[in-house]
Design an enzyme around this catalytic site. Structure first.
Site, PDB file in Angstrom:
ATOM      1  N   ASP A 325       0.994  -1.281   0.054  1.00 51.13           N
ATOM      2  CA  ASP A 325       0.226   0.151  -0.112  1.00 51.13           C
ATOM      3  C   ASP A 325       0.920   1.226  -0.122  1.00 51.13           C
ATOM      4  O   ASP A 325       2.172   1.166   0.475  1.00 51.13           O
ATOM      5  CB  ASP A 325      -0.995  -0.173   1.318  1.00 51.13           C
ATOM      6  CG  ASP A 325      -2.006   1.189   1.247  1.00 51.13           C
ATOM      7  OD1 ASP A 325      -2.146   1.589   0.300  1.00 51.13           O
ATOM      8  OD2 ASP A 325      -2.239   1.201   2.261  1.00 51.13           O
ATOM      9  N   ASP A 628      -4.475  -2.593   4.689  1.00 48.22           N
ATOM     10  CA  ASP A 628      -5.124  -2.223   5.962  1.00 48.22           C
ATOM     11  C   ASP A 628      -6.750  -2.367   5.943  1.00 48.22           C
ATOM     12  O   ASP A 628      -7.256  -2.254   7.153  1.00 48.22           O
ATOM     13  CB  ASP A 628      -4.615  -0.746   6.154  1.00 48.22           C
ATOM     14  CG  ASP A 628      -5.108   0.206   5.017  1.00 48.22           C
ATOM     15  OD1 ASP A 628      -5.756  -0.210   4.016  1.00 48.22           O
ATOM     16  OD2 ASP A 628      -4.880   1.328   5.247  1.00 48.22           O
ATOM     17  N   ASP A 632      -8.528  -5.317   1.225  1.00 48.66           N
ATOM     18  CA  ASP A 632      -7.343  -5.903   1.182  1.00 48.66           C
ATOM     19  C   ASP A 632      -7.401  -7.471   1.472  1.00 48.66           C
ATOM     20  O   ASP A 632      -6.494  -8.128   1.448  1.00 48.66           O
ATOM     21  CB  ASP A 632      -6.127  -5.185   1.773  1.00 48.66           C
ATOM     22  CG  ASP A 632      -6.041  -3.657   1.331  1.00 48.66           C
ATOM     23  OD1 ASP A 632      -6.046  -3.789   0.131  1.00 48.66           O
ATOM     24  OD2 ASP A 632      -5.797  -2.885   2.269  1.00 48.66           O
TER      25      ASP A 632
END
Length: 892
Positions: A325, A628, A632
């Site tokens: 990310d 997070d 995901d």
């Protein structure tokens, strides 16, 4: 379920059977029975018993249990007990580590929503969020988490952080109104979704989905359908266990046949067969692997990596691709003003994050921002037209409000401005996604009257401006000046900066204060370039990944320009950026080809991430996926090692992960990779060491059998060597520091066995040497005293293995290169091993237990001299190999 975002308010009311007074209490209770509670169905956590029993799944452990059963059958209860004790200690250690990790994850959990406000029977009520039902009229305000999927009918300056769901790092503006049916989830501005957070304003709307029917719940359900991946180490240890099991049976059978051909007694040969089977299996290996991984987990925790399952720590070392990310992992997740453009100058602003420290730089030199009329007016305007505030607490400086507004407050604070120094607002026209601007009216400082302070999209403000501030005066905004400003705005945007403009307008007391009247004929003041700055250590970590042969792919919900700009700053090379739309338009083969050169993916969904991980896996890559949000979770579970964020991660992400990143920092992942590589290297070291020792036992026993000698080593002595002597030194070998070039090597092939052809050759050669030396020690005194001869062989093998363990500290570098005392644990283990052997040889109860007899000091000296060439030979081989490698590189 219909596409509610495409419906009108009346259609939504009709579809849900609700209205402006909300549901009645009776209707809400009936719907709660029909739809169920507003909660996510979680995968049941394993019980303590299930976690404990999972420790016995390894083939090596199963073989050891079978060996214990055989020992009982041949009336060797001490051998069986010793094996079972080590098996259960291994299981207890593995269970303790995994259960503690699970408890740590549980401690990180936070309730999605505890309370919620709804309108029922026409009255405002606060209820438990699980009691919300479709059709409820819900009310949300700043700072609250959204309790369900809601269709908005009212919104005032409403902004929502949707990062946990869509990955979008910037707050999203929300407003009522129907949208086209094909509108993507991330652009449904008339909807707010469960699990997201209101960061500004307030609103109300009808609940359209609860629990597992929410967008949050649908993705959580998707992650539960993904099967967990088996770790490379687990596969390799199972393969090794199968091989050793077959080898043990084969050698035992061959020995029995040889003995029977020599017309030895069947019972004696059965005992020889058991001894050889025990010698083949490294009984201490599972325990040493588990202990090494457990110690590695502690080291990982010191590097801010919380490992949930023991093998995951080693898997991290095999990673060849990290899908990471952007927001908060590669960047600080703290929006920062880095440049301010005014009609007079372009000023750089130093300092990062929310710490109100920095300078304003013009032409390479610091300036006083308040001495510049244009810059001062810009900063005053964005500070007045702002709902965020800056505070300092135990955790340092933080922003209360939206990150973008917070960046402007911090920039003003760097100039020495605070809201207390400015006039109090008297009226406000709020920001929304349609207007794209916000206006605050406050008393003027000079000459009475009032001033309208406007903040918003710079291109929108530019359209409504007729003047611009230059040299302290308002000058006409010509077409040429407009083009100049637009080019500057586009330049900032192309660099991935978020751009926010400011304008103002003097007002008289008699003015008709309506938005259209006030927000016209503005004086354009300029705009700020805002960025979420990269973490200072992220660029170095990416560079280290490059030298380690690890590809880094940035996967973000942010826009492509911002993602590409951050990637460029970090040194992450990529041929452009792939968007979610691109991913959908490409076939699997086309996407796989693009992923070889494109390392920036933006505007992606959960399905896109899952597809990317699946394609990378087909290339036999070991993938680490960070995340997070609930979006995901499926990819985290599918990846070789899923890494959830500890600070801003959701429960769904943590539950689907193998590791939790405590500090949300990409550099910690790279540190974990280094630790994982060290662990695997050490596991390879002590596996080869233990097996070479076992080969020595086999050669000694089979050699004695061929020479017609009695059993050289009895089963209990072999177990003592395998569990105690080898166990301590092997465990200490597992603490060997990482080699200096550990992060300059390519990732290993996950399918490559832990023992390759060269390893087997080394094991056989060293093992044969140890076995022949042991046989020599036995023959020296066999004619005189059988017990003493066995003790010489037993003690000799221990001493020879002490020399041998030093050979396995490195496969490439001699001792003088790695430092004899660089692993103090190994020195202590060697001394402890020799001390324990002395106890076995001289203490009467241990003599009875292990069948030993006292040795003289001369015997110990003879054995020490006899084994010394084992170490010298290994050192000479490494020196020759090292010099040959240098010569080859010099010639190349």
């Amino acid at each position: 379920m219909p596409d509610y975002h495409a419906l009108s308010v009346d259609d939504v009311q009709q579809n849900l059977g609700t209205g402006r007074s909300g549901l009645s209490t009776a209707e809400a209770e009936e719907r709660l029975r029909r739809y169920g509670k507003n909660i996510l169905r979680e995968e049941a956590r394993e019980t303590r018993l299930q976690v404990f029993l999972r420790q016995f799944k390894s083939i090596l452990i199963i073989i050891l249990i079978v060996a214990a059963a055989v020992s009982f059958a041949v009336d060797e209860p001490l051998d069986a007990a010793a094996i079972l004790i080590i098996v259960f200690l291994n299981a207890i250690l593995g269970f303790t580590q995994e259960w503690q990790a699970g408890e740590a994850i549980a401690a990180l959990k936070k309730l999605l929503v505890q309370r919620a406000v709804v309108i029922r029977d026409g009255e405002r009520r606060e209820i438990d969020a699980p009691g919300i039902v479709p059709g409820d009229l819900a009310v949300v305000e700043m700072g609250e988490r959204v309790p369900a999927d809601i269709y908005l009918i009212e919104a005032t300056s409403l902004q929502v952080d949707e990062a946990p769901l869509t990955g979008e790092s910037a707050p999203v503006d929300k407003a009522p109104g129907s949208l086209p049916p094909e509108t993507p989830l991330a652009e449904r501005s008339n909807m707010i979704f469960a699990g997201t957070t209101v960061v500004n304003g307030h609103g109300r709307g009808y609940v359209v989905a609860t629990g597992m029917q929410t967008e949050f719940g649908l993705i959580a359900g998707l992650s539960q359908q993904v099967e967990d991946e088996t770790t490379p180490l687990a596969r390799q240890m199972d393969r090794l266990g199968r091989d050793l099991g077959l080898i043990a049976l084969g050698i035992a059978a061959i020995a029995v046949v040889i003995g029977l051909l020599q017309q030895r007694e069947l019972l004696e040969m059965f005992l020889v067969g058991v001894s050889l089977a025990v010698a083949v299996i490294p009984e201490g290996l599972p325990a040493v692997v588990t202990l090494t991984l457990a110690l590695g987990v502690k080291n990982m925790m010191q590097r801010n990596c919380l490992i949930r399952h023991l093998p995951a720590s080693e898997t991290l070392g095999a990673v060849s691709v990290i899908c990471t990310d952007k927001t908060g992992t590669l960047t600080r997740n703290e929006m920062t003003v880095v440049r301010v453009w005014t009609p007079e100058a372009e000023v750089e602003v130093t300092g990062a994050g929310y710490i109100p420290e920095g300078e304003f730089i013009l032409d390479g030199a610091p300036i006083d921002p308040l001495a510049d009329p244009g810059l001062r007016r810009f900063l005053q305007t964005v500070l007045i037209c702002n709902h965020a505030s800056l505070g300092h607490g135990e955790e340092g400086w933080r922003i209360f409000g939206t990150p973008t507004e917070g960046a402007l407050v911090v920039a003003a604070a760097k100039a020495g401005l605070s809201r207390e120094d400015l006039p109090e607002p008297v009226k406000e026209f709020s920001f929304n996604s349609t207007r794209k601007r916000m206006t605050v009216i406050c008393p003027g400082r000079e000459g009475g009257g009032y001033i309208a302070c406007v903040k918003g999209a710079p291109e929108v403000l530019l359209e409504r401006s007729t003047l611009m501030l230059r040299d302290g005066s308002a000058v006409p905004l010509t077409d040429d000046l407009r083009r100049e400003v637009l080019l500057a705005i586009e330049g900032y945007a192309s660099q991935g900066l978020r751009v926010l403009g400011a304008a103002c307008r003097p007002l008289s007391t008699a003015a008709d204060w309506t938005p259209e009247a006030v927000e016209d004929d503005l004086v354009f003041l300029g705009f700020a370039g805002i960025v979420d700055p990269p973490r200072p250590e992220a660029a170095e970590a990416i560079s280290l990944c490059r030298s380690a042969g690890i590809d880094v792919i940035m996967i973000t919900g942010d826009n492509p320009l911002t993602a590409s700009a951050i990637a460029s700053v970090l040194g992450l090379s990529s041929e452009g950026a792939l968007t979610g739309a691109d991913i959908e338009s490409l076939s699997d083969d086309e996407l796989a080809e693009r992923l070889r050169t494109t390392n920036v993916l933006s505007r992606v969904t959960a399905e896109h991430k899952l597809r990317v991980v699946d394609l990378l896996s087909r290339d036999r890559k070991v993938i680490a996926m960070t995340g997070d949000g609930v979006n995901d979770a499926p990819a985290l579970k599918k990846a070789s090692i899923g890494i959830a964020m500890g600070i801003k991660g959701t429960d769904a992400a943590r539950e689907s992960s193998d590791m939790v990143l405590v500090d949300d920092n990409f550099a910690s992942i790279v540190a974990g990779v280094e630790e994982g590589r060290r662990e695997y290297d050490n596991i390879a070291r002590f596996t080869r060491y233990l097996l070479s020792s076992n080969v020595g036992e086999i050669v000694a026993i089979v050699g004695g059998l061929l020479l017609g000698l009695p059993l050289i080593l009895i089963p209990v002595q072999i177990l003592w060597i395998n569990l105690v002597t080898d166990g301590f030194t092997a465990l200490a070998l597992g603490l060997e520091p990482a080699e200096r070039d550990v992060m300059q090597r390519r990732p290993r092939d996950p399918e490559e066995p832990i023992l390759n052809r060269n390893a087997y050759l080394v094991i056989l050669l060293l093992g044969a040497w140890l076995g022949l030396l042991t046989l020599h020690a036995f023959l020296g005194v066999y004619e005189v005293d059988l017990d003493r001869a066995r003790t010489m062989a037993f003690t000799g093998l221990v001493i020879f293995e002490v020399y041998n363990v030093l050979n396995f500290r490195s496969f490439r570098f001699p001792l003088y290169r790695i430092g004899f005392f660089s692993n103090p644990a190994l020195i202590l283990a060697i001394l402890g091993t020799l001390a324990l052997q002395a106890v076995v040889v001289y203490v009467p109860p241990m003599q009875i237990f292990l069948g030993t007899a006292p040795l003289t000091l001369a015997d110990w000296g003879l054995l020490a001299i006899l084994g010394l060439p084992v170490l010298i030979g290994g050192e000479v081989y490494k020196v020759i190999r090292l010099r040959a490698g240098r010569a080859s590189r010099a010639a190349g």
